[in-house]
Design an enzyme around this catalytic site. Structure first.
Site, PDB file in Angstrom:
ATOM      1  N   ASP A 391       0.868  -1.173   0.000  1.00 35.88           N
ATOM      2  CA  ASP A 391       0.000   0.000   0.000  1.00 35.88           C
ATOM      3  C   ASP A 391       0.906   1.224   0.000  1.00 35.88           C
ATOM      4  O   ASP A 391       1.560   1.517   0.998  1.00 35.88           O
ATOM      5  CB  ASP A 391      -0.895  -0.031   1.244  1.00 35.88           C
ATOM      6  N   HIS A 392       0.952   1.957  -1.131  1.00 36.94           N
ATOM      7  CA  HIS A 392       1.908   3.052  -1.276  1.00 36.94           C
ATOM      8  C   HIS A 392       1.610   4.214  -0.324  1.00 36.94           C
ATOM      9  O   HIS A 392       2.456   5.100  -0.131  1.00 36.94           O
ATOM     10  CB  HIS A 392       1.922   3.553  -2.728  1.00 36.94           C
ATOM     11  N   ARG A 393       0.428   4.239   0.269  1.00 38.25           N
ATOM     12  CA  ARG A 393       0.128   5.277   1.251  1.00 38.25           C
ATOM     13  C   ARG A 393       0.887   5.042   2.546  1.00 38.25           C
ATOM     14  O   ARG A 393       1.094   5.978   3.332  1.00 38.25           O
ATOM     15  CB  ARG A 393      -1.378   5.308   1.536  1.00 38.25           C
TER      16      ARG A 393
END
Length: 419
Positions: A391-393
């Site tokens: 999850d790039h967040r």
């Protein structure tokens, strides 16, 4: 006054379930703790206990009823001497509870009858070709007023051209599907060319959650190759010396390696929470298990503190109960990281969808002999490709790479897992 028994929420994500079986009938006396029904959710079949003493005076939802909403009244109970003609009391407490999750909460609602399917004109699906839809929109024709002459009643160009312009056309989209798809594939196939299998609760939930995960979570992927030869030697040696009943799998080593890698790179052991990151204190590793109709991810809690034998025993127990739909919600809800292993099916590599609320999942391929170069010499080694979905967040590329380096180090030198 009589008291309502409500459809309980057996997990935080449960919205509806199937009332598979009543263990009591109208007129039966029950005591607190008596099992009164079995309810099937998308993940498990669970028992429901009464929390009040009294007599079952009315069963409102018959067994076998599907899609019963959480908090719907499923039965009414009254104590001796109570006026059963009076309305049921919507007590502000749990009126029925799941045996594995006694703290489940539900608010009372007005009594309802058993759910019955109904169809209205608004439920009608509109099957039309893209060209027919465009012409209808241009001419201001309501597709709902047209009878299609194409296969399975599909509306075609000729049908729209023969119709008279009318009021503003209805929405050109088909009725929403359970999976969230905007396209109904039935419109593209002859009705006798397929068998339609209705989705069960599990498949509906999988479709909804995976669609949501791919739409809301910005996935990116990192792959790394791990040499397995040393791990396979250690596994063979430990299994030869292990007590009866203990048989370590490669997956047991991978669970242990992932748990220790998360402890070594704690910034990767997180969940995205909108305005904050939740940094987990423990490595709670979910293991994807294929079951009839779908999959489930039971969780080995605090795996970083457990040895290989304990992980192996717990993984086998969780997998068996998962296939029998006997898991408790606490055994599959949450977790901080997941592993999906398709190596036993001959898959070399793949990518997996992140399982919210987690921020990463590791997709494991098979171990296979490949040519490798070591110290300038060509050799053969057993190699395994793993791909981490992030999850790039919450996890950026450098952080994900740091985790995979730690994971690879543990896999390629298993004695380090014992330190």
């Amino acid at each position: 006054m009589p008291t309502n028994i409500l459809m309980p929420a057996l997990s935080p994500t449960m919205e509806e379930g199937t009332l598979t079986k009543w263990m009591v009938k109208e007129g039966d006396e029950v005591r607190s703790g008596d099992v009164i029904a079995e309810i099937e959710t998308d993940k498990a079949t669970m028992e429901v206990e009464a929390v009040e003493e009294g007599k079952i005076i009315k069963i409102l939802v018959p067994e076998g009823s599907e899609n019963v909403k959480v908090n719907a009244v499923i039965a009414v109970i009254a104590e001796d001497g109570e006026d059963v003609s009076a309305p049921a009391t919507p007590a502000p407490k749990v009126e029925a509870k799941a045996a594995p999750q006694p703290d489940a909460k539900a608010e009372a609602v007005a009594p309802v009858s058993a759910p019955t399917p109904r169809t209205t004109s608004s439920d009608k699906r509109l099957f039309a070709t893209p060209l027919a839809r465009r012409i209808a929109s241009d001419k201001g024709i309501d597709l709902a007023a047209i009878t299609g002459s194409g296969p399975r009643g599909r509306i075609i160009k000729a049908d729209v051209e023969a119709a008279k312009p009318g009021s503003k056309p209805a929405s050109v989209a088909s009725a929403p599907l359970a999976s969230g798809s905007a396209i109904d594939p039935r419109a593209f196939y002859a009705p006798d060319s397929y068998d339609e299998v209705p989705l069960d609760n599990m498949r509906k939930t999988i479709a909804r959650r995976l669609t949501q995960a791919m739409q809301e979570i910005p996935h990116f992927y990192l792959s790394i190759d791990c040499e397995l030869d040393e791990l396979l030697k250690v596994r063979k040696m430990l299994n030869a010396q292990a007590s009866e009943g203990i048989k370590l799998s490669v997956n047991d080593f991978l669970i242990r390696a992932a748990a220790l890698a998360l402890a070594k790179v704690p910034d990767a052991n997180v969940s995205f929470a909108g305005t904050a990151l939740l940094k987990h204190k423990y490595s709670d590793i979910g293991i994807a298990v294929a079951i009839d109709g779908g999959l489930i991810t039971p969780i080995i809690r605090q795996a970083e503190s457990k040895g290989l034998a304990e992980i192996s025993a717990e993984a086998k127990s969780l997998a068996e109960r998962a296939r029998n739909k006997k898991l408790k919600p606490s055994e599959f809800e949450g977790g901080s990281f997941s592993i999906s292993n398709l190596g036993m099916f001959g898959i070399d590599n793949f990518t997996a969808v992140i399982n919210p609320p987690q921020a990463a999942i590791l997709a494991v391929g098979r171990g296979v002999e490949r040519p490798v170069v070591k110290a300038g010499k060509l050799e053969v080694a057993t190699m395994m490709t793993v791909t981490m979905s992030c999850d790039h967040r919450a996890i950026d590329g450098a952080l994900g790479a740091s985790f995979l380096q730690a994971f690879k180090a543990y896999v390629e030198y298993p004695p380090s897992m014992l330190l």
